[in-house]
Design an enzyme around this catalytic site. Structure first.
Site, mmCIF file in Angstrom:
data_model
loop_
_atom_site.group_PDB
_atom_site.id
_atom_site.type_symbol
_atom_site.label_atom_id
_atom_site.label_comp_id
_atom_site.label_asym_id
_atom_site.label_seq_id
_atom_site.Cartn_x
_atom_site.Cartn_y
_atom_site.Cartn_z
ATOM 1 N N CYS A 293 38.633 35.318 26.181
ATOM 2 C CA CYS A 293 38.076 34.181 25.497
ATOM 3 C C CYS A 293 38.503 32.834 26.043
ATOM 4 O O CYS A 293 39.377 32.722 26.880
ATOM 5 C CB CYS A 293 38.368 34.186 24.003
ATOM 6 S SG CYS A 293 38.322 35.794 23.245
ATOM 7 N N GLY B 297 33.619 33.894 27.694
ATOM 8 C CA GLY B 297 33.212 34.676 26.540
ATOM 9 C C GLY B 297 31.758 34.462 26.214
ATOM 10 O O GLY B 297 31.319 33.330 26.032
ATOM 11 N N ASN C 196 43.258 33.206 22.477
ATOM 12 C CA ASN C 196 42.987 33.838 23.769
ATOM 13 C C ASN C 196 44.209 34.664 24.135
ATOM 14 O O ASN C 196 45.314 34.126 24.221
ATOM 15 C CB ASN C 196 42.725 32.776 24.840
ATOM 16 C CG ASN C 196 42.610 33.375 26.230
ATOM 17 O OD1 ASN C 196 42.132 34.488 26.395
ATOM 18 N ND2 ASN C 196 43.042 32.636 27.230
ATOM 19 N N GLY C 197 44.005 35.971 24.346
ATOM 20 C CA GLY C 197 45.117 36.843 24.711
ATOM 21 C C GLY C 197 45.042 38.171 23.994
ATOM 22 O O GLY C 197 44.008 38.546 23.442
ATOM 23 N N TYR D 35 39.760 36.066 39.362
ATOM 24 C CA TYR D 35 38.496 36.392 38.706
ATOM 25 C C TYR D 35 37.995 35.343 37.724
ATOM 26 O O TYR D 35 36.883 34.873 37.818
ATOM 27 C CB TYR D 35 38.611 37.676 37.852
ATOM 28 C CG TYR D 35 39.072 38.908 38.545
ATOM 29 C CD1 TYR D 35 38.188 39.701 39.252
ATOM 30 C CD2 TYR D 35 40.398 39.301 38.453
ATOM 31 C CE1 TYR D 35 38.609 40.852 39.862
ATOM 32 C CE2 TYR D 35 40.826 40.460 39.067
ATOM 33 C CZ TYR D 35 39.941 41.229 39.769
ATOM 34 O OH TYR D 35 40.373 42.366 40.368
#
Length: 485
Positions: free
Chosen positions: A12, A41, A126-127, A270
């Site tokens: 995210c 996301g 996020n995580g 990425y």
């Protein structure tokens, strides 16, 4: 963004904005910041704002002045019509989601919101919290009712529980940091106060910027660029930033002193947009470096260097510049193919690859090609792409990979296959070459990857390529597979 071997997914993107001026509405800036983070996301999106002048009930609000809306799909799907205009407020947070813990469904969209007494708390994350299974069971035993199956809602309930004990958000976040294990960047709205947190290992990126009378925090610097904000700095490991007297205030979580940095190397290879800068390292330059390193180790006599779009483009340019071999395009990406469908048969899975990538026969026929990709994970998509290029008449295919062999799962927010599904965990490089049907196969080495990023190996999380994880891995942790073909 279409990634190489498979749709690797990060967990995210987040944005938080605090205005020094209560007359400024932050909702549109949050929306545009999230738009710049859409690559992080595409399953759901949400925004929560606080308006101190409008503490009442309305379409999207509650009695504590919180306005909140979430929806499935892209931002343009989640915020149709005039919804964004109903979320006016001087402080707010936003989120775009991929699922790594929890399914892709509306109940798992963020920000999560809870209200109690005279408080409202909204949180975006996020995580991945890797001890979330145990924590969920403990909270259920305490009488907590969950509406989702994500670890982010667990964080929301933990923060609520500790805040009820302490009435102090800094102490609350200190307490929560001692309970949870894993990776997290957070933006938290407590009534009209914004708090942003980066985990003590700094696994996930988070930075802060300023524009006129607003402070902005976001997962990547591209969110600042789109709204014209000036980058200030990255968050320090374990840093909590909050705003008092319209100034930046900072607190470092106590355990940060005893935690080594473990920046996620996937951000550079990425996930991050190439025009982002993370922890002082320009992502585009890192990927150029990767291409240079691949040529140094694997110099190929070829006619053209081609990327697997999109995230491999800078690495292919780097290989081309280092080698003097012309850069070209041989695969055209269809930008309008959905990412969430599941293809049950092999024929349909091959069709899915062809829908996403179509060959330029005129650029491939009779050519010796260096094909640059950023990863091979399961190998199924790579195999289909190689077949497409062969059918287009390529004379030779030399596959260069900008990430070392992925031999183990990621537990910290990258949706990745179990070890049984990882091609490099079960095959030698030569065996992979034969399975894919390429003329040669070259992986960047761990040392060259580290040099390309420019951060010492001991400050990177490389667990998926060396199984040296930065935290203990709970014995009950399960790895889900998120690959659609």
């Amino acid at each position: 963004m279409i990634y190489g071997d498979c749709d690797l997914k990060d967990k995210c993107g987040i944005v938080g904005i605090h205005s020094k001026n209560s007359s400024i509405d932050v909702s549109s800036s949050i929306y545009y910041g999230l738009h710049a983070l859409q690559h992080r996301g595409q399953e759901s999106a949400g925004i929560a704002t606080f308006n101190s002048d409008n503490i009442n009930e309305d379409t999207y609000g509650d009695k504590n002045g919180l306005n909140h809306h979430c929806g499935m799909g892209l931002l343009i799907d989640a915020f149709k019509g005039d919804i964004i205009n109903e979320l006016n407020g001087e402080v707010g947070i936003g989120h775009v989601r991929y699922s790594t813990t929890g399914q892709s469904k509306f109940e798992n969209s963020q920000p999560f919101v809870t209200t109690f007494n005279d408080f409202s708390i909204a949180i975006a994350h996020n995580g991945d919290i890797i001890n979330s299974g145990r924590l969920r069971r403990e909270l259920i035993a305490e009488g907590v009712e969950f509406t989702s199956d994500t670890d982010s809602e667990i964080l929301c309930h933990l923060i609520k529980r500790e805040f009820l004990k302490t009435s102090d958000m800094i102490e609350t976040l200190e307490n929560v940091s001692n309970i949870i294990m894993g990776s997290y960047s957070l933006v938290i709205l407590v009534n009209g106060d914004l708090y942003a947190v980066r985990d003590p290992a700094a696994m996930k990126p988070l930075a802060i910027a300023e524009k006129d009378d607003t402070f902005i925090v976001a997962s990547e610097t591209v969110a600042f660029d789109v709204i014209g904000a000036k980058f200030i700095r990255d968050f320090k490991p374990g840093e909590i930033i909050y705003f008092k007297d319209n100034k930046i205030n900072s607190h470092i979580i106590s355990k940060a002193d005893k935690t080594k940095n473990s920046h996620c190397m996937f951000e550079y290879v990425y996930f991050a947009r190439p025009d982002s800068t993370i922890d002082g390292k320009n992502v585009y330059q890192v990927r150029l470096n990767i291409g240079h390193a691949l040529f140094d180790k694997f110099p190929i006599d070829a006619d053209v260097v081609m990327p697997v779009p999109d995230s491999s483009i800078p690495a292919a340019i780097g290989y081309s510049r280092a080698s003097g071999i012309p850069y070209g395009e041989g695969l055209i990406k269809n930008r309008y193919v959905g990412r969430t469908f599941i293809m049950p048969t092999q024929e349909e899975r091959e069709l899915a690859v062809k829908l996403k990538m179509n060959p330029l026969v005129s650029e491939l026929k009779g050519k010796k090609i260096v094909l640059v990709d950023d990863s091979i994970v399961r190998g199924t998509t790579s195999e289909s792409l190689i077949e497409i290029i062969r059918e287009a008449g390529a004379k030779e295919i030399h596959l260069m990979i900008g990430c070392p062999p992925v031999i183990a799962p990621c537990y910290y927010g990258v949706a990745m296959a179990s070890k049984d599904e990882l091609i490099a965990a079960n095959n030698s490089v030569e065996e992979i070459k034969e399975k894919l049907g390429v003329d040669s196969l070259g992986y960047i080495s761990v040392d060259d990857l580290v040099d390309s990023i420019g951060i010492p190996a001991e400050e990177l999380c490389l667990g998926c390529i060396n199984e040296n994880y930065p935290t203990e891995i709970p014995s009950d942790l399960e790895v889900e597979s998120y690959y659609k073909f």
